[in-house]
Design a protein around this motif. Structure first.
Motif, PDB file in Angstrom:
ATOM      1  N   LEU A  73       0.834  -1.190   0.000  1.00 25.57           N
ATOM      2  CA  LEU A  73       0.000   0.000   0.000  1.00 25.57           C
ATOM      3  C   LEU A  73       0.874   1.247   0.000  1.00 25.57           C
ATOM      4  CD1 LEU A  73      -3.090   0.602   0.255  1.00 25.57           C
ATOM      5  CD2 LEU A  73      -2.666   1.020   2.654  1.00 25.57           C
ATOM      6  N   THR A  74       0.514   2.212  -0.831  1.00 27.05           N
ATOM      7  CA  THR A  74       1.233   3.487  -0.858  1.00 27.05           C
ATOM      8  C   THR A  74       0.438   4.523  -0.080  1.00 27.05           C
ATOM      9  OG1 THR A  74       0.154   4.270  -2.865  1.00 27.05           O
ATOM     10  CG2 THR A  74       2.168   2.960  -3.151  1.00 27.05           C
ATOM     11  N   SER A  75       1.057   5.645   0.231  1.00 28.61           N
ATOM     12  CA  SER A  75       0.368   6.683   0.988  1.00 28.61           C
ATOM     13  C   SER A  75      -0.800   7.276   0.204  1.00 28.61           C
ATOM     14  CB  SER A  75       1.347   7.777   1.404  1.00 28.61           C
ATOM     15  OG  SER A  75       1.933   8.369   0.282  1.00 28.61           O
ATOM     16  N   GLU A  76      -0.686   7.356  -1.122  1.00 26.81           N
ATOM     17  CA  GLU A  76      -1.782   7.876  -1.945  1.00 26.81           C
ATOM     18  C   GLU A  76      -2.985   6.944  -1.899  1.00 26.81           C
ATOM     19  OE1 GLU A  76       1.410   7.527  -3.334  1.00 26.81           O
ATOM     20  OE2 GLU A  76       1.893   9.634  -2.901  1.00 26.81           O
ATOM     21  N   GLU A  77      -2.723   5.644  -1.970  1.00 25.07           N
ATOM     22  CA  GLU A  77      -3.810   4.660  -1.893  1.00 25.07           C
ATOM     23  C   GLU A  77      -4.467   4.700  -0.525  1.00 25.07           C
ATOM     24  OE1 GLU A  77      -2.388   1.096  -4.856  1.00 25.07           O
ATOM     25  OE2 GLU A  77      -1.450   1.253  -2.873  1.00 25.07           O
ATOM     26  N   LEU A  78      -3.673   4.865   0.525  1.00 31.23           N
ATOM     27  CA  LEU A  78      -4.203   4.947   1.876  1.00 31.23           C
ATOM     28  C   LEU A  78      -5.145   6.142   2.023  1.00 31.23           C
ATOM     29  CD1 LEU A  78      -4.170   3.966   4.841  1.00 31.23           C
ATOM     30  CD2 LEU A  78      -2.333   5.620   5.206  1.00 31.23           C
ATOM     31  N   LYS A  79      -4.725   7.297   1.564  1.00 29.79           N
ATOM     32  CA  LYS A  79      -5.568   8.490   1.640  1.00 29.79           C
ATOM     33  C   LYS A  79      -6.876   8.286   0.895  1.00 29.79           C
ATOM     34  CE  LYS A  79      -1.697  11.648   2.062  1.00 29.79           C
ATOM     35  NZ  LYS A  79      -0.906  12.683   1.401  1.00 29.79           N
ATOM     36  N   ARG A  80      -6.800   7.677  -0.282  1.00 29.28           N
ATOM     37  CA  ARG A  80      -8.004   7.447  -1.081  1.00 29.28           C
ATOM     38  C   ARG A  80      -8.963   6.481  -0.378  1.00 29.28           C
ATOM     39  NH1 ARG A  80      -9.222   3.455  -4.297  1.00 29.28           N
ATOM     40  NH2 ARG A  80      -7.099   2.681  -4.401  1.00 29.28           N
ATOM     41  N   LEU A  81      -8.429   5.431   0.234  1.00 26.68           N
ATOM     42  CA  LEU A  81      -9.266   4.430   0.876  1.00 26.68           C
ATOM     43  C   LEU A  81      -9.889   4.898   2.185  1.00 26.68           C
ATOM     44  CD1 LEU A  81      -7.037   1.308   0.256  1.00 26.68           C
ATOM     45  CD2 LEU A  81      -9.276   1.744  -0.740  1.00 26.68           C
TER      46      LEU A  81
END
Length: 83
Positions: A73-81
């Motif tokens: 998981l990347t930080s961008e994916e985390l923010k989106r989720l």
């Protein structure tokens, strides 16, 4: 990726709150015998659509402030989720 989480055990329901920099996890589980840690991992896995085995607590296993390692998981994916 490493993630800082503040855990609030014995809440009314399981819920993640994201304020842009930190995550607050409200858990129904008590902080006894690792129940809150297991509930935290299960909640993160459910919210992030990841298997439980990709989430580990690397620091703070007996504390309210925990550092969690999340694989795949990347930080961008985390923010989106989490939004």
């Amino acid at each position: 990726m490493l993630l800082s989480v503040r855990v609030i055990p014995r809440s009314g329901r399981n819920k993640l709150e994201w304020d842009g920099t930190k995550i607050k996890a409200r858990l129904t589980a008590p902080p006894v015998d690792g129940a809150a840690n297991e509930a935290l991992i299960a909640l993160l896995a459910q919210q992030l659509a990841l298997p439980k085995r990709s989430i580990t607590i690397v620091r703070g296993a007996t504390s309210r402030h925990k550092t969690v390692a999340i694989e795949q998981l990347t930080s961008e994916e985390l923010k989106r989720l989490l939004q």
